[in-house]
Scaffold this motif. Sequence first.
Motif, PDB file in Angstrom:
ATOM      1  N   GLU A 101       2.422 -30.868 -18.583  1.00  0.00           N
ATOM      2  CA  GLU A 101       2.586 -32.155 -19.266  1.00  0.00           C
ATOM      3  C   GLU A 101       3.402 -33.147 -18.297  1.00  0.00           C
ATOM      4  O   GLU A 101       3.800 -34.070 -18.433  1.00  0.00           O
ATOM      5  CB  GLU A 101       3.612 -31.864 -20.336  1.00  0.00           C
ATOM      6  N   PHE A 102       3.466 -32.701 -16.710  1.00  0.00           N
ATOM      7  CA  PHE A 102       4.029 -33.567 -15.861  1.00  0.00           C
ATOM      8  C   PHE A 102       3.145 -34.865 -15.713  1.00  0.00           C
ATOM      9  O   PHE A 102       2.187 -34.749 -15.721  1.00  0.00           O
ATOM     10  CB  PHE A 102       4.144 -32.820 -14.371  1.00  0.00           C
ATOM     11  N   TRP A 103       3.695 -36.029 -15.561  1.00  0.00           N
ATOM     12  CA  TRP A 103       3.224 -37.308 -15.926  1.00  0.00           C
ATOM     13  C   TRP A 103       1.971 -37.474 -14.838  1.00  0.00           C
ATOM     14  O   TRP A 103       1.124 -37.773 -15.269  1.00  0.00           O
ATOM     15  CB  TRP A 103       4.169 -38.294 -15.880  1.00  0.00           C
ATOM     16  N   ALA A 104       2.284 -36.899 -13.763  1.00  0.00           N
ATOM     17  CA  ALA A 104       1.176 -37.319 -12.804  1.00  0.00           C
ATOM     18  C   ALA A 104      -0.088 -36.283 -12.902  1.00  0.00           C
ATOM     19  O   ALA A 104      -1.111 -36.692 -12.521  1.00  0.00           O
ATOM     20  CB  ALA A 104       1.879 -37.084 -11.395  1.00  0.00           C
ATOM     21  N   PHE A 105       0.366 -35.083 -13.319  1.00  0.00           N
ATOM     22  CA  PHE A 105      -0.787 -34.117 -13.578  1.00  0.00           C
ATOM     23  C   PHE A 105      -1.595 -34.551 -14.894  1.00  0.00           C
ATOM     24  O   PHE A 105      -2.704 -34.160 -14.994  1.00  0.00           O
ATOM     25  CB  PHE A 105      -0.168 -32.641 -13.912  1.00  0.00           C
ATOM     26  N   LYS A 106      -1.103 -35.121 -15.893  1.00  0.00           N
ATOM     27  CA  LYS A 106      -1.650 -35.652 -17.231  1.00  0.00           C
ATOM     28  C   LYS A 106      -2.465 -36.900 -16.626  1.00  0.00           C
ATOM     29  O   LYS A 106      -3.696 -36.960 -17.188  1.00  0.00           O
ATOM     30  CB  LYS A 106      -0.484 -36.237 -18.019  1.00  0.00           C
ATOM     31  N   ASP A 107      -2.387 -37.672 -15.520  1.00  0.00           N
ATOM     32  CA  ASP A 107      -3.025 -38.646 -15.110  1.00  0.00           C
ATOM     33  C   ASP A 107      -4.357 -38.009 -14.359  1.00  0.00           C
ATOM     34  O   ASP A 107      -5.488 -38.497 -14.781  1.00  0.00           O
ATOM     35  CB  ASP A 107      -2.287 -39.613 -14.029  1.00  0.00           C
TER      36      ASP A 107
END
Length: 438
Positions: A101-107
Amino acid sequence: MKMNELMIYQIFPLRAFCDGEVSEGILEVKKWIPHMKKLGTNAVYFSPVFSSTSHGYDTKDFRMIDERLGTNEDFKEACAALKEEGICVILDGVFNHVGREFWAFKDVLEKKWDSPYKDWFYINFDGNDSYNDGFWYEGWEGHYELVKLNLDNEDVRRHLLDAVGMWIDELGIDGLRLDVAYMLNRNFMKCLVDFVRGKNPEFLMIGEMLHGDYTQLVNPEMLDSVTNYECYKGLYSSFNTHNMHEIGYSLNRQFGPEEWTLYKGLPLYNFVDNHDVERIATQLEDSEHLPLIYAMEFAMPGIPGIYYGSEWGMEGKKEQGSDDSLRPRIHPENLKETELTEYISRLAQIRKNSPALKYGDYLQLAIMPDVLVFQRKTADDRIIFAMNCSENEFTAHFDAQAGTGVDLITGEKVDFGGGLLISAKTAMMIRTEEVSIS
């Protein structure tokens, strides 16, 4: 504060201060301060505190305190309260991996090839993973809920260093313990060390090291200390097997007087348990050995650490697939002062006032299966540690280079004439000149 002066108290905040609902969160630590001070603590090491999905090592956002613990302002307040009482703050630096759920991985999950963050991770768009994301990525040691970061990527480095800068400047932390430092990208680690030392030359840097040559990480260019897992194992194993030769071998190998010994003068981080291993009260087969193993930890070279709850003999067994029992919730009103906490407090006070125990060299004086005697010595201070874990008293014969001394644990006078009599299941810290410890 210098590493050798530290006594570290480890807390796992996402468990110790949380039970499913946000109440005081991290601010609850303010109620722990009297207990930590009574123990002699002058540093607290917090396991992960930043926004995460589960246990804290699956980070979602490096710039936000986990909502279960409160807000950044709450942490800043807690940090200020600790430092006002002379307790410096060390955080877990989890930089090898993040959560899904790390923001960059979600992207990346959303945009795949079109994500500007796809190179922040080790991704292969020709494969697939167990989550059926439509691509393969590298996880930490096969744990795919933990996504490995590409620490050679300049944008990743910049993001992490900016976050650490915020932790120092805005939150007021004094040090980091680097998670999985044994496998952490060394170039990134060097950049991190240079960055924090540029902000604060006395910033504390400790690494998690399970095996290998500790000097690869502990040296003037890198970290101040690493976790001493070799002696961790040697401590409980020597007591359980009644074989002091095991821990004696490790201490000689690491700190002995010979030129070849490995870590002479290095302030390694010692511990008898932590958030990843079974509690020492569970590990030890004889509960009467608990005070003795702490006495040895405080007497041996390195810096002592206490894991929250273990100072009063709390048990905790590793479970299949979960470490939750090692990381319990403890309400402040349930903090305990017991004979063991009083004993540890005494050990901490002795060490605080002994240059030999903090900085002295190491020399083994006598060893038997149930007995270990060694010396810690500086130019102005000399302490003889003697421990007998058997059911019977024992007279140890060695060259004490002194006629008498004072056992700093009991305050009683010791006579070396005819050998040193060590009572059953007893540890002694003997100063060979009568200097009082307040």
